[in-house]
Design a protein around this motif. Sequence first.
Motif, short mmCIF file in Angstrom:
data_model
loop_
_atom_site.label_atom_id
_atom_site.label_comp_id
_atom_site.label_asym_id
_atom_site.label_seq_id
_atom_site.Cartn_x
_atom_site.Cartn_y
_atom_site.Cartn_z
N ARG A 1 0.85 -1.19 0.00
CA ARG A 1 0.00 0.00 0.00
C ARG A 1 0.89 1.25 0.00
NH1 ARG A 1 -2.89 -0.44 5.41
NH2 ARG A 1 -0.71 -0.73 5.98
N PRO A 2 0.44 2.31 -0.62
CA PRO A 2 1.25 3.54 -0.65
C PRO A 2 1.58 4.07 0.74
CG PRO A 2 -0.56 3.68 -2.22
CD PRO A 2 -0.80 2.45 -1.42
N GLU A 3 0.70 3.82 1.70
CA GLU A 3 0.94 4.35 3.05
C GLU A 3 1.88 3.49 3.89
OE1 GLU A 3 -3.18 2.29 3.25
OE2 GLU A 3 -1.92 3.33 1.79
N ASP A 4 2.31 2.34 3.36
CA ASP A 4 3.25 1.51 4.11
C ASP A 4 4.54 2.28 4.36
OD1 ASP A 4 1.55 -0.66 4.19
OD2 ASP A 4 2.40 -1.61 2.40
N PRO A 5 5.06 2.25 5.59
CA PRO A 5 6.29 3.00 5.87
C PRO A 5 7.56 2.33 5.33
CG PRO A 5 5.56 1.82 7.83
CD PRO A 5 4.49 1.62 6.80
N PHE A 6 7.43 1.06 4.95
CA PHE A 6 8.60 0.33 4.46
C PHE A 6 8.24 -0.39 3.15
CE2 PHE A 6 8.33 -0.27 9.16
CZ PHE A 6 9.27 0.70 9.50
N HIS A 7 9.29 -0.82 2.45
CA HIS A 7 9.11 -1.60 1.23
C HIS A 7 9.90 -2.89 1.38
CE1 HIS A 7 8.97 -2.72 -2.98
NE2 HIS A 7 10.28 -2.82 -2.99
N TYR A 8 9.28 -4.03 0.99
CA TYR A 8 10.03 -5.27 1.09
C TYR A 8 9.80 -6.14 -0.14
CZ TYR A 8 5.65 -7.63 2.59
OH TYR A 8 4.38 -8.14 2.65
N GLU A 9 10.76 -7.04 -0.36
CA GLU A 9 10.67 -8.07 -1.39
C GLU A 9 10.79 -9.42 -0.71
OE1 GLU A 9 9.93 -7.66 -4.44
OE2 GLU A 9 10.31 -5.52 -4.81
N ASN B 1 22.03 -13.51 4.55
CA ASN B 1 21.36 -12.35 3.96
C ASN B 1 20.98 -11.36 5.06
OD1 ASN B 1 19.72 -10.49 2.70
ND2 ASN B 1 18.44 -12.01 1.66
N HIS B 2 21.73 -10.28 5.15
CA HIS B 2 21.48 -9.29 6.19
C HIS B 2 20.26 -8.43 5.92
CE1 HIS B 2 23.37 -6.74 3.19
NE2 HIS B 2 24.46 -7.49 3.24
N ASN B 3 19.67 -8.53 4.72
CA ASN B 3 18.45 -7.76 4.41
C ASN B 3 17.20 -8.36 5.04
OD1 ASN B 3 19.70 -5.78 2.89
ND2 ASN B 3 19.46 -6.90 0.95
N ILE B 4 17.28 -9.61 5.45
CA ILE B 4 16.09 -10.29 5.99
C ILE B 4 15.72 -9.72 7.34
CG2 ILE B 4 15.21 -12.49 6.86
CD1 ILE B 4 16.87 -13.87 4.68
N GLN B 5 14.45 -9.32 7.48
CA GLN B 5 13.94 -8.82 8.74
C GLN B 5 12.78 -9.68 9.27
OE1 GLN B 5 15.32 -6.57 10.52
NE2 GLN B 5 16.76 -5.73 9.02
N ARG C 1 4.14 -4.22 10.91
CA ARG C 1 4.05 -3.82 12.31
C ARG C 1 5.25 -4.32 13.11
NH1 ARG C 1 -0.48 -6.34 13.65
NH2 ARG C 1 -1.75 -4.73 12.66
N GLY C 2 5.72 -5.52 12.80
CA GLY C 2 6.87 -6.07 13.52
C GLY C 2 8.13 -5.26 13.29
N VAL C 3 8.37 -4.88 12.04
CA VAL C 3 9.55 -4.05 11.75
C VAL C 3 9.37 -2.66 12.35
CG1 VAL C 3 10.92 -3.02 9.89
CG2 VAL C 3 10.09 -5.38 9.68
N GLN C 4 8.13 -2.15 12.32
CA GLN C 4 7.86 -0.83 12.89
C GLN C 4 8.19 -0.80 14.38
OE1 GLN C 4 6.46 2.10 11.24
NE2 GLN C 4 7.26 2.95 13.14
N SER C 5 7.96 -1.90 15.08
CA SER C 5 8.23 -1.92 16.52
C SER C 5 9.71 -1.79 16.82
CB SER C 5 7.70 -3.22 17.14
OG SER C 5 8.47 -4.34 16.74
N ASP D 1 19.07 6.24 21.49
CA ASP D 1 17.79 5.73 20.99
C ASP D 1 17.92 5.28 19.54
OD1 ASP D 1 15.12 5.07 21.10
OD2 ASP D 1 14.38 7.12 20.90
N VAL D 2 18.53 6.13 18.72
CA VAL D 2 18.70 5.81 17.29
C VAL D 2 19.70 4.67 17.11
CG1 VAL D 2 19.49 6.71 15.08
CG2 VAL D 2 18.07 8.13 16.55
N GLY D 3 20.76 4.67 17.92
CA GLY D 3 21.73 3.59 17.83
C GLY D 3 21.11 2.24 18.12
N ARG D 4 20.16 2.22 19.07
CA ARG D 4 19.43 0.98 19.34
C ARG D 4 18.60 0.56 18.14
NH1 ARG D 4 14.56 0.07 18.43
NH2 ARG D 4 14.10 2.14 19.26
N ARG D 5 17.92 1.52 17.51
CA ARG D 5 17.14 1.18 16.31
C ARG D 5 18.06 0.56 15.26
NH1 ARG D 5 15.54 5.80 12.17
NH2 ARG D 5 13.74 6.34 13.47
#
Length: 919
Positions: A157-165, A182-186, A281-285, A615-619
Amino acid sequence: MQSMTDYYSAVQLRADRWSALREATGALVRAPGGRMAKSLTTKIDGLLHSLAPIEAYWAFPGTAAFDMLRRAFDTGHYEDLAFTVQRITRALTSGAYRRRHIPLDRDGTESDDHEDEAMQSLEARAHTKPYFEVMIVDNLNEHQERWLKSNFSRMRRPEDPFHYETVVVPSLQDALVGVLFNHNIQAIVVRPGLILESKVDLPILARYLNRAGGMEALEELDPGNYGPELCRMIARVRPELDAYLITDRSVEDIAGLDLGICRRVFYNQEDFLELHLNIIRGVQSRYKTPFFTALMEYSKQPTGVFHAMPISRGKSISRSHWIQDMGAFYGPNIFLAETSATSGGLDSLLEPIGPIKEAQRLASRAFGSKQTYFATNGTSTCNKIVVQGLIRPGDIVLVDRDCHKSHHYGMVLSGAQVCYLDSYPLNEYSMYGAVPLREMKKQLLELKAAGKLDRVRMLLLTNCTFDGIVYNVERVMEECLAIKPDLVFLWDEAWFAFARFGPTYRQRTAMNAANNLRERLRSEEHIKAFDAQQEVLKDADTETLLNTRLIPPPTSRVRVYATQSTHKTLTSLRQGSMIHVNDQDFKGEVEASFREAYMTHTSTSPNYQIIASLDVGRRQVELEGFEFVQRQVEAAMSMRRAISTHPLLQKYFKVLAAGDMIPEAHRESGVTSYYDPEQGWTDMWECWEKDEFVLDATRVTLSVGGTGWDGDTFKTDILMDKYGIQINKTSRNTVLFMTNIGTTRSSVAYLIEVLVEIARELDELQDDASMMERRGFEKRVSNLMDDLPPLPDFSRFHDAFRSGSETPEGDIRSAFFLSYDEKNCDYLELDGSIHDAMASGDPVVSSQFIIPYPPGFPILVPGQVVSPEILSFMRALDVSEIHGYRGDLGLRVFTQDALKRAGEANQARLKLNDARAKL
């Protein structure tokens, strides 16, 4: 083409193979009928063959695109092949595939000019949707895989904050390899159709399976349990990820299973939208940063400032005619976000109830602690907080003698009775290793025999040391708890914050070991093992106990603290640090005193920018810490290999390996080096799992005595002044290169170039040198490599500061404050009057800390007797900064009269304590 044994990781292998493929296909297109055409086609065929199994684990370019490359090669369409390979390689290098779709056919409209992500402005990159990949584990045919991927694509959806494949793998083994590769896997979606074994046969990938463990037991596992077991195993190696289990089993069957990182179970349904929303939602957390977000929002608000800090909102700068350059240098945002107010949602570090509290909770989750506290004035303060919060006057603390000076000052503040533990010495390199477990057990058993075990409160160790020696944390705690079941452990992990995010390194972190220990102590297997050992050791003597791997009682209390300099090894502004707590008795016994200690040492005006950076370093580490640590280790390993195998560098330099820095008795695995030119890379996992001590590969200690320069001269006059290479740790004949998560392969290449240039210049000097000049060079080398003074152990506390002769602990606080009266002290010159004083037979006792910097630990503490060995070592020191020592006056020591009075006062105090004890 380099062999696979030349690569430490498959990530490096992949990157270099794509670069080689681009060069080979380009050369073939330029000269399709040339004399090199046959060898080029053979090379391309080999590169495609080696890349095929690796690309199955990545969403870009994907298996379909890779199959297209293979068809183009097989059918002789070399121009199409070269074009597509170039586009893929540039997209991988620039990161363009993370920002937009990359057409791979020649009719695509995408420009060849893929802007390098690193060249974009920070503002432009901040407005790009973050990209990640989702691994789906299911054994599907090609048609089913396309259907599955298309269903996920339709959910975007356009409103999704992230993009994934998505990337699809068929088996449990493939999934384990994939998440470690693969370090891209979340996120991982585990479907019912997965199988056990991979069809991939590649040694460098098979090595990854060792990190997950337990593969042998899986062969007897019910296929219906493959999904839950996979979630559990991934939790062991990459606990930060999210897993979603799709199953056709009943709720009752699933409820009792350990599901590891599984966030949600879907039963008999293909609800792609719900799954998509859960993944986002999981990645957003993990992405959210409560305090940093609040600080950004505050900076946008129009406010009237009627509190302290003229610099708030940048007013004192913008109105100035003389300091505009500061505003121009830093930019406006740092001042817009500066305030002393705790309103506007910014919260208080001392009494957090809002975004700081939430940020600390998220940090606790990320680092595996039960509580985490932020600090804005460094780990030195964190160390004092923990020590003062837990130690009462008279408590005995076992301390690593060469730990950071902040711990020693913490002992002074708390009034601890300090029992110093000696690390094993590395005399040939003028550095210390770490404290053997046998030494810790010996001291605890001696204190027990003296009836003092009830006063023993804490064991304090540095993990890892400045030079990279890492303890077997779990084993140390197990065996010490077997002697003292309520012992508190403080692990100084100032240089080890990054370790949580690498599977190999994580197992030796304090928080991971504490969680493992808490779980194991509750198990039936542990209870049985403890009872059986108690029968065997019923009448055991001290030597037997020292030679036995002791099992702690099931009733032991796991009480573990770790202090970390986030700013040293992760992303944070300077002085940003954290305290991690995993103490079963924290709530009931420690929380109030810990809070008071935190209040004592924490500023009432903490720097909000530092808090935001924590805070950002933890993210960052929750979302890409695995990738960054992996690349850091790769860079260090490349450096080790390049220096160790270069024939010219070998003449003057030597990279110290585990065999050089850890005695054989402490290396049960027998591993002496992580790289052997004949056999290639050694898998670190085995020694990190077994050995008492291991060497942190990210720290490369280089012996430079062969150049004729001591470590400090090589650091300052050669590396820094001539080549702009900055380091901060040297010994008499070594320099330490520390890689970090920001180290690039280019910076490693530059260092190698510099070392080669230095070696060539030395060769030229030797070629042109006279016989006398050669003799002088050889003598300097011999002085640095052979004629080194032995490192001194801790001598002893003077009797005036001891509580008895049977055990070695001393009252460092009394000695420290005795020196405040200058009439109690005198100065003795190292090359003069101190000899006469020692020859008289009276003990010479230091009145203060003597701390060479670096590395920053004391060689003398207040109340310690100066030994001839310590004196010799002080004369041989080659660092320019020695805290506590006055070159113009000499060594500050106690007068004999002061020692006599202190001894009389100490004896009176001991008699009073004995009388009280009898009452």
